[in-house]
Design a protein around this motif. Structure first.
Motif: not given
Length: 333
Positions: A53, A67, A80, A92-93, A104, A138, A142, A148
């Motif tokens: 991250a 990614t 991640l 994540a965004r 994710i 996370v 998200v 997730v």
């Protein structure tokens, strides 16, 4: 196939098959090229190599190659790792703004020192409140865009077996699926995976649990399907040597017998195809750098292969496609 779960915000519609077979995320192994091969050979769901991250936040352009996903690889998740929930959420965004993964995945299981030393991976099994905080960060970031998931081990060591507690915290944090590797961090990849603990967690959770560890044959996967409550299995190191394990396992689950044995030529042809794909992609640089990367992959493919033992000392130094072709031409066809 969807998984019901009252605490899960997502029904995981990306899992399409009964008892899905996952390709495990493995650094330096599950690149787009290997994922293509495994998808063709029957892997149902994939997860990318893990990415930091902090790396995403500090050097997005340099790290975004980890990614990159291809449509043909779906369903696929991006994994991640990190120890700061806010930073993990922000990373994540960023990923979701540029890529469109199906989920994710959070890495709470990697045992390697360079990850653990950064308080990532399985190090969070020593601090379950922090693990829960990272997961919640996370999930919050998200929102309702994507599921997730998380991957853990059964504990840091045999004195700290915390899988059940970790699973409950992850479920409460909104994690939609949990993969459990049946070893502790201290075991690394030695010893046997503890499927009793995996099974206990799977029976206790409302979200689906995927089992990982020692699934080296189709028969092993079938045994797990029949004797535990897991919703699927994740296959890692066995796929490095034998990516056909996905097709063999699906066939065995459907018919109760293994498919006809493959000829040695199929494996040598696959080694050459994999190498040519790596060279054509430019993913690892020029021919020499690509061949250096491929050495470990070639050795994995040829493990236990008739006639390969005598040439392993040459395979570890192979530096060109032509040299590899000449070496493989001496193996049984």
């Amino acid at each position: 196939m969807t998984f019901p779960g009252p605490t899960s915000p997502f029904p995981l519609p990306f899992i399409k098959t009964d008892f899905p077979l996952f390709l495990a995320p493995m650094a330096g192994v599950t690149d787009p090229i290997f994922r293509t091969i495994c998808k063709e050979l029957g892997a149902d769901v994939m997860v990318t190599e893990f990415v930091s991250a902090e790396g995403i936040l500090q050097a997005w352009e340099r790290n975004r190659r980890y990614t990159k996903i291809e449509e043909s690889h779906r369903p696929i998740g991006i994994q991640l790792f990190g120890a700061d929930g806010a930073h993990m959420g922000e990373a994540a965004r960023i990923i979701l703004d540029h890529e469109k993964p199906d989920f994710i995945d959070i890495n709470f299981g990697c045992p390697v020192p360079k990850v653990v030393g950064k308080n990532g991976g399985s190090s969070l099994l020593k601090d379950l409140p922090l693990l829960a905080s990272v997961a919640a960060g996370v999930v919050k970031a998200v929102g309702d865009r994507i599921p997730v998931t998380a991957k853990i081990r059964i504990g840091w060591d045999f004195q700290n077996l915390c899988a059940m507690d970790a699973c409950r915290l992850l479920e409460d944090a909104g994690i939609s699926m949990i993969t459990i590797h049946g070893r502790t961090r201290s075991q690394q990849y030695s010893g046997a995976a503890n499927w009793d603990i995996i099974d206990e967690c799977a029976r206790a959770m409302s979200v689906p649990v995927i089992g990982n560890g020692d699934i080296a044959t189709a028969q092993a996967a079938a045994y797990v399907k029949e004797n535990t409550a897991v919703s699927g299995v994740m296959i890692g190191r066995a796929a490095m040597e034998n990516p056909w394990i996905f097709a063999d396992t699906r066939y065995f689950l459907l018919h109760g017998v293994l498919p006809p044995a493959r000829q040695p030529r199929e494996k040598t042809d696959l080694i050459l195809r994999h190498t040519r794909m790596a060279l054509d992609s430019g993913h690892y640089g020029d021919e020499l750098h690509t061949m250096r990367h491929m050495r470990s992959r070639i050795l994995a493919y040829t493990k236990g292969f008739p006639g390969a033992k005598e040439m392993r000392s040459r395979l570890v130094r192979v530096s060109s496609l032509r040299e590899l072709e000449e070496l493989l031409s001496g193996l049984p066809r």
